[in-house]
Design a protein around this motif. Structure first.
Motif, PDB file in Angstrom:
ATOM      1  N   LYS A   1       0.831  -1.204   0.000  1.00 47.68           N
ATOM      2  CA  LYS A   1       0.000   0.000   0.000  1.00 47.68           C
ATOM      3  C   LYS A   1       0.869   1.259   0.000  1.00 47.68           C
TER       4      LYS A   1
ATOM      5  N   LEU B   1       0.850   4.113  -2.896  1.00 45.76           N
ATOM      6  CA  LEU B   1       0.604   5.517  -2.578  1.00 45.76           C
ATOM      7  C   LEU B   1       1.822   6.377  -2.901  1.00 45.76           C
TER       8      LEU B   1
ATOM      9  N   PHE C   1     -14.698   5.147  -5.400  1.00 41.23           N
ATOM     10  CA  PHE C   1     -13.987   4.422  -4.349  1.00 41.23           C
ATOM     11  C   PHE C   1     -14.321   4.867  -2.927  1.00 41.23           C
TER      12      PHE C   1
ATOM     13  N   PHE D   1      -6.971   7.250  -2.707  1.00 41.98           N
ATOM     14  CA  PHE D   1      -6.576   6.011  -2.038  1.00 41.98           C
ATOM     15  C   PHE D   1      -5.912   6.271  -0.686  1.00 41.98           C
TER      16      PHE D   1
ATOM     17  N   ARG E   1      -8.988   6.445   1.290  1.00 43.10           N
ATOM     18  CA  ARG E   1      -9.666   5.144   1.417  1.00 43.10           C
ATOM     19  C   ARG E   1      -8.955   4.224   2.396  1.00 43.10           C
ATOM     20  N   TRP E   2      -7.625   4.166   2.313  1.00 42.54           N
ATOM     21  CA  TRP E   2      -6.884   3.225   3.138  1.00 42.54           C
ATOM     22  C   TRP E   2      -6.561   3.770   4.524  1.00 42.54           C
TER      23      TRP E   2
END
Length: 317
Positions: free
Chosen positions: A64, A68, A110, A162, A165-166
């Motif tokens: 991840k 990113l 997302f 993202f 999101r993460w």
């Protein structure tokens, strides 16, 4: 000042700082080394934050962080510099100003952030204002440059979405997460810089001072504030702070470099700044959020939602 206003103000310092990049690059750094400059911005800053936090990724956060870092830094910087070299500065800035529209679309896919008419109009107004500030008559277009500019904007926009999101793993502060991304992004740029530009240039004291500013204030601190803002604000609110960067660049060019700033540019600044303010009117947290905390849910593969209580205390901000 309300809590959200304070978060917005701190997050806004990031694009304001990035607006100084052109001035520092042209006045303090060796010419024609954009990839090396990108490398010197990202990798030293990332390694410094790793040394300060002494925290490495674990489990899924290895990949991840790599994703990113590539989106926010490793792919974004080279594409941005390619656009800057192929296009006049004004055209490159206008192409990059479509980022809020990319974020609106990606956030709908997302993050389940439903786009509103006001958000779309605000994003269009911001791009229009930026175009008035930086676009010159007779500006030339280059297809490769335009594609690079669009891809750089898409890369950064995907990075914003993202990152939102993460979130970040439990027990890991935003400073450590920033270090992971900057290090990963710098490692992506490293081989590209040496393959394309060769060995590093000879550096003077002025060059080193310029790189120190870019690595510390312009990158380490600014990206920490940027990622921190992504956690606490909606994706569209964060990305609509982006027009502050070309506005700042125009003001610095006028004050420090004697560049012209006429009525049209001033009007563009007013429109872009107004769009930036309008973009912050959306709620800062979802319905049902507890008072005193700003929880965000991040869907995982198993369909459960991991909630992170982002209290305003200490370095974990």
């Amino acid at each position: 000042m309300s809590r959200k206003a304070a978060v917005v103000a701190l997050t806004a310092l990031a694009p304001i700082s990035w607006g100084s990049t052109y001035f520092v690059t042209t006045e303090f750094l060796p010419p024609d080394r954009p990839l090396f400059t990108g490398l010197m911005r990202a990798l030293p800053a990332g390694l410094l934050l790793l040394a300060l936090t002494r925290k490495l990724p674990s489990g899924a956060w290895w990949w991840k962080s790599a994703v990113l870092g590539a989106l926010n830094i490793g792919a974004f910087f080279p594409l941005l510099f390619l656009a800057a070299y192929r296009l006049p500065g004004g055209v490159a800035a206008v192409v990059g100003s479509v980022g809020p529209l990319f974020v609106v679309g990606l956030a709908a896919l997302f993050l389940a952030e439903k786009p509103t008419t006001r958000t779309l109009l605000t994003a269009v107004a911001a791009a229009f204002g930026v175009s008035l500030v930086v676009l010159k008559a007779g500006a030339a277009f280059d297809l490769v440059g335009v594609l690079a500019g669009l891809l750089s904007s898409l890369s950064m926009s995907a990075g914003v979405v993202f990152t939102k999101r993460w979130g970040r793993p439990e027990g890991v502060g935003a400073l450590a997460l920033t270090g992971w991304q900057l290090t990963a992004g710098g490692l992506v740029i490293l081989p590209i810089a040496f393959l394309v530009e060769g060995a590093p240039p000879a550096l003077t004291g002025t060059h080193l001072a310029g790189y120190a500013y870019l690595a510390l204030g312009n990158t380490a601190i600014s990206y920490f504030l940027w990622f921190r803002g992504i956690e606490r604000l909606s994706a569209s609110s964060v990305t609509l702070l982006g027009p502050l960067s070309p506005i700042t660049a125009a003001v610095i060019g006028w004050v420090a470099l004697g560049q012209a700033l006429g009525p049209v540019q001033v009007l563009g600044m007013v429109i872009a700044f107004g769009a930036t303010l309008a973009g912050q009117l959306a709620p800062a947290k979802p319905k049902g959020a507890a008072a005193g905390a700003v929880p965000f849910g991040f869907p995982e593969k198993n369909g459960q939602e991991v909630s992170m209580d982002l209290e305003v205390s200490g370095v974990r901000r």
